[in-house]
Design a protein around this motif. Structure first.
Motif, short mmCIF file in Angstrom:
data_model
loop_
_atom_site.label_atom_id
_atom_site.label_comp_id
_atom_site.label_asym_id
_atom_site.label_seq_id
_atom_site.Cartn_x
_atom_site.Cartn_y
_atom_site.Cartn_z
N VAL A 157 19.81 52.92 24.33
CA VAL A 157 19.42 52.48 22.98
C VAL A 157 19.62 53.67 22.05
O VAL A 157 19.18 54.79 22.36
CB VAL A 157 17.96 52.01 22.94
CG1 VAL A 157 17.56 51.66 21.51
CG2 VAL A 157 17.73 50.83 23.87
N ARG A 158 20.24 53.40 20.94
CA ARG A 158 20.42 54.43 19.92
C ARG A 158 19.62 54.07 18.68
O ARG A 158 19.57 52.92 18.27
CB ARG A 158 21.90 54.59 19.55
CG ARG A 158 22.74 55.22 20.65
CD ARG A 158 24.16 55.56 20.17
NE ARG A 158 24.92 56.25 21.20
CZ ARG A 158 24.82 57.55 21.44
NH1 ARG A 158 24.02 58.30 20.68
NH2 ARG A 158 25.52 58.11 22.40
N LYS A 159 19.01 55.09 18.09
CA LYS A 159 18.30 54.95 16.83
C LYS A 159 18.86 55.99 15.87
O LYS A 159 18.84 57.19 16.18
CB LYS A 159 16.79 55.18 17.02
CG LYS A 159 16.11 54.19 17.96
CD LYS A 159 15.99 52.81 17.35
CE LYS A 159 15.15 51.89 18.24
NZ LYS A 159 15.01 50.53 17.68
N ALA A 160 19.40 55.52 14.75
CA ALA A 160 20.04 56.41 13.78
C ALA A 160 21.10 57.27 14.46
O ALA A 160 21.26 58.45 14.16
CB ALA A 160 19.00 57.29 13.09
N GLY A 161 21.80 56.67 15.41
CA GLY A 161 22.88 57.36 16.09
C GLY A 161 22.47 58.21 17.27
O GLY A 161 23.31 58.67 18.04
N LYS A 162 21.17 58.42 17.46
CA LYS A 162 20.68 59.27 18.53
C LYS A 162 20.32 58.44 19.76
O LYS A 162 19.69 57.39 19.65
CB LYS A 162 19.44 60.04 18.06
CG LYS A 162 18.80 60.91 19.12
CD LYS A 162 17.51 61.55 18.62
CE LYS A 162 16.84 62.37 19.72
NZ LYS A 162 15.56 62.98 19.26
N LEU A 163 20.72 58.93 20.94
CA LEU A 163 20.34 58.27 22.19
C LEU A 163 18.87 58.53 22.46
O LEU A 163 18.46 59.67 22.66
CB LEU A 163 21.19 58.79 23.35
CG LEU A 163 20.93 58.12 24.71
CD1 LEU A 163 21.36 56.66 24.69
CD2 LEU A 163 21.66 58.88 25.82
N VAL A 164 18.06 57.46 22.47
CA VAL A 164 16.61 57.64 22.62
C VAL A 164 16.06 56.99 23.89
O VAL A 164 14.90 57.19 24.24
CB VAL A 164 15.85 57.09 21.39
CG1 VAL A 164 16.28 57.83 20.13
CG2 VAL A 164 16.06 55.58 21.24
#
Length: 236
Positions: free
Chosen positions: A146-153
């Motif tokens: 899952v990415r949030k604002a492009g970051k893998l979280v």
């Protein structure tokens, strides 16, 4: 070391009693390093190894793998008592859990993770410590995130595969994004994918991780049995 305690059985598949050996002599033979006495994954993939038996010859083969590569992690039904020359780095007890529920249609938004995502996956694993994760672990396949604002979280994936079963592993979420159901959503996605192939998902978790065990039970995993995790190196 502790003796193995029998837990509620959810199946009698012999391959699950010695998962690493059956994986490396079967569906994941292409990832195996070693010989007839002892096999392991390449260290950059995973530290797991297995003995054909507990004879001196098999331990000699295991010693050679450690000398050539790195320490190994064994998952066994019985406590491992290596001969002289080995060093016990760690011992812990794992709970092996097998899927018993009904898969649901996945709803988690996700991305498929590939080799280009490995640097971020390594960073997330280092921050969250879901278990061994190396630069080639992606070769096990089936990783989703899952990415949030492009970051893998958040991420999760498949690991050991034996006949009729695939292990879910590396389930982790960035601390800043916990409590949003991301790990649960990814696990449901993997369960549905594995079941769609006609296989049964399973996993391993430290017996001390009561919170994770409760979550896995709620997801539909049942306890199969306890296993020994033994990390061995060579004595100086």
């Amino acid at each position: 070391m502790l003796d193995v305690l029998a837990t509620k059985s959810t199946g009698s598949t012999p391959a699950l009693d010695n998962t690493v050996w059956h994986a490396l002599t079967g569906r994941q033979r292409h990832l195996a390093v070693g010989n007839d006495g002892a096999l392991r994954y390449a260290p950059a993939i995973a530290p797991f190894a297995a003995l054909m038996d507990t004879t001196p010859e098999s331990f000699d083969a295991l010693r050679g793998l450690i000398e050539e590569h790195a320490p190994v992690a064994l998952t066994t039904l019985d406590a491992v008592h290596p001969p002289a020359g080995f060093a016990l780095i760690r011992h812990a007890t794992l709970l092996q859990m097998v899927w018993q529920g009904e898969p649901h249609a996945p709803t988690q938004e996700h991305v498929r993770l590939t080799e280009r995502d490995v640097p971020e996956m390594l960073a997330l694993a280092a921050a969250t410590q879901p278990g061994p994760f190396g630069p080639r672990t992606i070769e096990f396949g089936g990783y989703v995130g899952v990415r949030k604002a492009g970051k893998l979280v958040a991420m999760a994936g498949e690991r050991m595969k034996v006949e009729g079963h695939t292990e879910i592993s590396a389930v982790c979420v960035d601390a800043a994004f916990r409590g949003q159901g991301l790990a649960t959503g990814l696990m449901k996605l993997l369960v549905a994918s594995i079941c769609a192939r006609g296989e049964t998902p399973f996993l391993h978790v430290l017996t001390s991780n009561h919170g994770a065990i409760a979550i896995y039970r709620a997801l539909g995993f049942g306890e199969r049995r306890e296993m020994h995790l033994t990390v061995l190196g060579l004595a100086p």
